[in-house]
Scaffold this motif. Sequence first.
Motif, PDB file in Angstrom:
ATOM      1  N   GLY A   1      60.818  75.197  11.997  1.00 25.53           N
ATOM      2  CA  GLY A   1      59.406  75.538  12.189  1.00 25.53           C
ATOM      3  C   GLY A   1      58.710  74.561  13.124  1.00 25.53           C
ATOM      4  N   LYS A   2      59.019  73.268  12.982  1.00 22.36           N
ATOM      5  CA  LYS A   2      58.417  72.256  13.853  1.00 22.36           C
ATOM      6  C   LYS A   2      58.823  72.490  15.306  1.00 22.36           C
ATOM      7  CE  LYS A   2      57.864  68.559  10.480  1.00 22.36           C
ATOM      8  NZ  LYS A   2      58.345  67.258  10.024  1.00 22.36           N
ATOM      9  N   LYS A   3      60.077  72.859  15.506  1.00 21.50           N
ATOM     10  CA  LYS A   3      60.552  73.120  16.862  1.00 21.50           C
ATOM     11  C   LYS A   3      59.814  74.306  17.468  1.00 21.50           C
ATOM     12  CE  LYS A   3      64.638  74.153  19.620  1.00 21.50           C
ATOM     13  NZ  LYS A   3      63.892  75.026  20.501  1.00 21.50           N
ATOM     14  N   ILE A   4      59.639  75.349  16.682  1.00 18.80           N
ATOM     15  CA  ILE A   4      58.919  76.522  17.181  1.00 18.80           C
ATOM     16  C   ILE A   4      57.483  76.143  17.517  1.00 18.80           C
ATOM     17  CG2 ILE A   4      57.942  78.746  16.477  1.00 18.80           C
ATOM     18  CD1 ILE A   4      60.582  79.289  15.034  1.00 18.80           C
TER      19      ILE A   4
ATOM     20  N   GLN B   1      48.238  77.932  15.594  1.00 19.94           N
ATOM     21  CA  GLN B   1      49.366  77.244  14.976  1.00 19.94           C
ATOM     22  C   GLN B   1      49.832  77.908  13.681  1.00 19.94           C
ATOM     23  OE1 GLN B   1      51.017  74.524  16.393  1.00 19.94           O
ATOM     24  NE2 GLN B   1      49.806  75.232  18.113  1.00 19.94           N
ATOM     25  N   ARG B   2      49.079  78.806  13.129  1.00 16.70           N
ATOM     26  CA  ARG B   2      49.461  79.479  11.875  1.00 16.70           C
ATOM     27  C   ARG B   2      49.898  80.905  12.194  1.00 16.70           C
ATOM     28  NH1 ARG B   2      46.072  77.004   7.142  1.00 16.70           N
ATOM     29  NH2 ARG B   2      46.708  78.957   6.218  1.00 16.70           N
ATOM     30  N   TRP B   3      50.933  81.042  13.034  1.00 14.75           N
ATOM     31  CA  TRP B   3      51.387  82.340  13.516  1.00 14.75           C
ATOM     32  C   TRP B   3      51.864  83.261  12.402  1.00 14.75           C
ATOM     33  CZ3 TRP B   3      56.385  83.239  12.218  1.00 14.75           C
ATOM     34  CH2 TRP B   3      57.185  82.139  11.986  1.00 14.75           C
ATOM     35  N   TRP B   4      52.380  82.705  11.292  1.00 17.57           N
ATOM     36  CA  TRP B   4      52.934  83.540  10.226  1.00 17.57           C
ATOM     37  C   TRP B   4      51.851  84.321   9.480  1.00 17.57           C
ATOM     38  CZ3 TRP B   4      52.908  78.268  10.369  1.00 17.57           C
ATOM     39  CH2 TRP B   4      52.080  77.628   9.470  1.00 17.57           C
TER      40      TRP B   4
END
Length: 133
Positions: free
Chosen positions: A81-84, A94-97
């Motif tokens: 997740g950090k990499k994405i 930043q809260r794409w989910w």
Amino acid sequence: MTKMKNESNLKVTFCKRKSGLFKKFSELITLCGAEILLLVFSPTKRVFSYGHPSVDEIVGPLFGYPVRRVEKLMEVEEQHGKKINHDKKVGQDQRWWERSNKEMSYQQLEHLKMSLLNLNAIVTQKMLEFSNP
């Protein structure tokens, strides 16, 4: 109210209602700081889980499971997740989910899918361990 007979409509309705249910649980967590575990079994016998702070933190102590093994999987997911997040363009949410799936990129949808499949496997394994001591 009765169970739907049309298989296609049943699946679509289940998917929409499940998403709405997860959203309501998320709101309850945000508003009240509740710790929540939700397991949903689909008509096709798939298991969907939602937990806050995490499924492991709630289930582990209840059944005496060691959390360490699952923590490692969670760390891997967190690093992914950090990499994405690092690879995202500047200024993007930043809260794409939390976005609608129509607003997500293919990579984000793939990551979400893999995270949910991993979580599903973890919950299924724990349920099997619990039912076969």
